[in-house]
Write an enzyme that holds these catalytic residues in place. Sequence first.
Site, short mmCIF file in Angstrom:
data_model
loop_
_atom_site.label_atom_id
_atom_site.label_comp_id
_atom_site.label_asym_id
_atom_site.label_seq_id
_atom_site.Cartn_x
_atom_site.Cartn_y
_atom_site.Cartn_z
N TYR A 52 -11.88 27.84 2.00
CA TYR A 52 -10.88 27.58 0.91
C TYR A 52 -10.01 26.43 1.29
CZ TYR A 52 -12.14 32.40 -1.00
OH TYR A 52 -12.93 33.63 -1.46
N ARG A 99 0.69 34.96 -15.27
CA ARG A 99 -0.60 35.38 -15.51
C ARG A 99 -0.67 36.35 -14.20
NH1 ARG A 99 -4.59 31.62 -15.95
NH2 ARG A 99 -4.05 31.53 -18.17
#
Length: 266
Positions: free
Chosen positions: A57, A239
Site C-alpha cells: 500500500y 463514514r
Amino acid sequence: MSTPPQIPTVDLRTPTGDVRMPLLGLGTWQSEGDEAARAVRHALEVGYRHVDTATGYSNEDQVGQGLADSGVPRDQVFLTTKLPPDAAGRERETLEESLRLLGTDHVDLWLVHWPPNGEATPSTWQAFRDLRDEGLVRAIGVSNYSIAQIDELLEATGEAPAVNQIPWSPTDYDLGLVTDHAQRGVVIEGYSPFKRTDTDAPVLRELAEAKGVSVEQVVLAWHLRHRVVVIPKSVTPERIERNLDVLDVHLSDEDVARIDALGSPA
C-alpha cells in the site's frame, strides 16, 4: 478521550494463545499521504483498535504517523501488515522495513499478501513462523489463499495460518468455505465488503430501512454476526464513525439467513 466502544474480538490460534483480533478494523488500501495518517488518527480517536495496512500500500509510514499522533498506547492497537508476493525469500528484510516505517517493534498480524507466483510457498510460511517465534510478530496468516494452499502449508509445517484475508461480502457467502476454514482453525478476514455487495438487493434495503441504518451498516453487522473480521476502508471522518456505529445494529438469526441467501447455496 472518551471510553472506546467494546468491539468484539476473535481469538487467533498462536503458540501463546493470547492474541485477540478485533472483528472490526480500519482498512487503508488506497489511503495515501497525510490522508492516511489523518484517517488512522481519527479512527483510533473515536474508538477503533484495529488498523490494516500492507507493504504494497506504500503507506506504512503514514499509518505509523497516525498511530503515534492518536496518543493511543501501542499495546491497545491491533496492527496488521503484509508481505508482497515478490518479497518471498526476503521475509526478514521486508518485515524489518515495515516495522521501521510503522514505528513499532512488532506487528500483531503479518500476512502473506498473495501466494508467491501463485504457489503456497511453504518456505515463506516457515520464515513467518521463525520471525513470529522471535517476537517480531504476534500472529501470522495469509491472504488470498485457497483451502488447498492452506492445507499445503499445514502439511509442510504442521501449522495452519491463523487468518486468511479474502474478498468477502453477502454475495460471496459460501457455507462450505466458512466450514473449511473453521475446521482448520483459520479465521476469515473479509475485504472489499461494500464493493462486492449489491447494495440494491431488496433484502438489504428492506433491513436497512426497518432498522433505520444504511445498507453498508447492515453488511458490516452481518460480518460481525458471522464473526468474520471486516476492515472497511475510508478516509472520511463521518463514514469512519458510521462504520463503527454498526456495533449498535442488531440482526436476528432470520435476518442473517436472508442475507446469507444472497451468496452461494450451502
